[in-house]
Scaffold this motif. Structure first.
Motif, mmCIF file in Angstrom:
data_model
loop_
_atom_site.group_PDB
_atom_site.id
_atom_site.type_symbol
_atom_site.label_atom_id
_atom_site.label_comp_id
_atom_site.label_asym_id
_atom_site.label_seq_id
_atom_site.Cartn_x
_atom_site.Cartn_y
_atom_site.Cartn_z
ATOM 1 N N ILE A 54 9.273 -1.216 -1.368
ATOM 2 C CA ILE A 54 8.109 -1.865 -2.046
ATOM 3 C C ILE A 54 7.081 -1.878 -0.836
ATOM 4 N N SER A 55 7.606 -2.409 0.184
ATOM 5 C CA SER A 55 6.515 -2.391 1.431
ATOM 6 C C SER A 55 6.155 -1.197 1.873
ATOM 7 N N ALA A 56 7.028 -0.441 2.018
ATOM 8 C CA ALA A 56 6.644 0.869 2.599
ATOM 9 C C ALA A 56 5.444 1.834 1.552
ATOM 10 N N THR A 57 5.878 1.471 0.300
ATOM 11 C CA THR A 57 5.049 2.095 -0.817
ATOM 12 C C THR A 57 3.508 1.368 -0.624
ATOM 13 N N SER A 61 -0.515 2.673 0.881
ATOM 14 C CA SER A 61 -1.732 2.613 0.298
ATOM 15 C C SER A 61 -2.565 1.648 1.010
ATOM 16 N N GLY A 62 -2.379 0.998 1.962
ATOM 17 C CA GLY A 62 -3.508 0.126 2.499
ATOM 18 C C GLY A 62 -2.996 -1.327 2.750
ATOM 19 N N PHE A 63 -2.112 -1.708 2.080
ATOM 20 C CA PHE A 63 -1.726 -3.134 1.805
ATOM 21 C C PHE A 63 -0.796 -3.497 3.147
ATOM 22 N N ARG A 64 -0.942 -4.934 3.444
ATOM 23 C CA ARG A 64 -0.322 -5.631 4.346
ATOM 24 C C ARG A 64 0.476 -6.437 3.743
ATOM 25 N N LYS A 65 1.783 -6.778 4.460
ATOM 26 C CA LYS A 65 2.564 -8.040 3.892
ATOM 27 C C LYS A 65 2.413 -9.321 4.712
ATOM 28 N N ALA A 66 2.563 -10.497 4.015
ATOM 29 C CA ALA A 66 2.661 -11.732 4.633
ATOM 30 C C ALA A 66 3.699 -12.615 4.001
ATOM 31 N N GLY A 88 -9.729 -10.669 -5.134
ATOM 32 C CA GLY A 88 -8.805 -9.848 -4.456
ATOM 33 C C GLY A 88 -7.584 -9.412 -5.246
ATOM 34 N N THR A 89 -6.766 -8.304 -4.960
ATOM 35 C CA THR A 89 -5.547 -7.871 -5.725
ATOM 36 C C THR A 89 -4.366 -7.933 -4.555
ATOM 37 N N TYR A 90 -3.157 -8.618 -5.140
ATOM 38 C CA TYR A 90 -2.000 -8.832 -4.580
ATOM 39 C C TYR A 90 -0.786 -8.496 -5.148
ATOM 40 N N VAL A 91 -0.078 -8.326 -4.537
ATOM 41 C CA VAL A 91 1.675 -8.036 -5.214
ATOM 42 C C VAL A 91 2.327 -9.061 -4.509
ATOM 43 N N VAL A 92 3.000 -10.042 -5.238
ATOM 44 C CA VAL A 92 3.852 -10.983 -4.826
ATOM 45 C C VAL A 92 5.258 -10.472 -5.250
ATOM 46 N N CYS A 119 6.710 -13.788 -0.526
ATOM 47 C CA CYS A 119 5.955 -12.921 0.273
ATOM 48 C C CYS A 119 4.841 -12.353 -0.667
ATOM 49 N N VAL A 120 3.826 -11.666 0.130
ATOM 50 C CA VAL A 120 2.637 -11.305 -0.645
ATOM 51 C C VAL A 120 2.191 -9.940 0.091
ATOM 52 N N TRP A 121 1.843 -9.112 -0.634
ATOM 53 C CA TRP A 121 1.329 -7.796 -0.187
ATOM 54 C C TRP A 121 -0.381 -7.885 -0.478
ATOM 55 N N TYR A 122 -1.226 -7.613 0.418
ATOM 56 C CA TYR A 122 -2.451 -7.707 0.042
ATOM 57 C C TYR A 122 -3.275 -6.469 0.836
ATOM 58 N N GLU A 123 -4.729 -6.414 0.272
ATOM 59 C CA GLU A 123 -5.444 -5.631 1.111
ATOM 60 C C GLU A 123 -6.933 -5.984 0.997
#
Length: 130
Positions: A54-57, A61-66, A88-92, A119-123
């Motif tokens: 999921i992180s690599a995908t 696409s320009g997202f970072r993970k925290a 903003g758009t996030y994936v948690v 964790c959260v992925w964001y751009e």
């Protein structure tokens, strides 16, 4: 706010949360998100719903993970994070589930708002945690 969302073409309701969340976050079809995850999983020798896949995908696409700050590892829920992050758009990720949050709304097939996130992925935004 919770918004019911299921982009699965056959309305499946279990096992594809990463596909649904990525499709929503990237504004693409369920099928394309599935292929992106499957290809990364194949390259990495892992299942497509693994956190590293999921992180690599999302990174592609320009997202970072925290990760959630150590001062609050279990206390921030999907609903609380969505309320704090109205733009903003996030994936948690919760460890067992993945959800897209867009403009303060979380999109899922069930109201997962009480699930704690890890964790959260964001751009293009800096997520707020408090």
């Amino acid at each position: 706010m919770y918004i019911e969302f299921n982009s699965n073409p056959v309305a499946r309701t279990i096992g594809d949360c990463a596909v649904r969340a990525i499709a929503k976050a990237l504004d693409t079809s369920w099928e394309f998100a599935y292929i992106m995850l499957a290809l990364n999983g194949l390259k990495m020798g892992n299942l497509m719903n693994g956190n590293d896949v999921i992180s690599a995908t999302l990174r592609d696409s320009g997202f970072r993970k925290a990760n959630i700050p150590n001062t609050c590892p279990d206390c921030m829920t999907i609903r609380e994070f969505a309320e704090l992050n109205q733009t903003g758009t996030y994936v948690v990720g919760t460890g067992t589930h993945v959800v897209c949050i867009d403009a303060g709304d979380y999109y899922d097939i069930w109201d997962s708002g009480d699930e704690p996130i890890i964790c959260v992925w964001y751009e293009n935004v800096n997520p707020r945690f408090e």
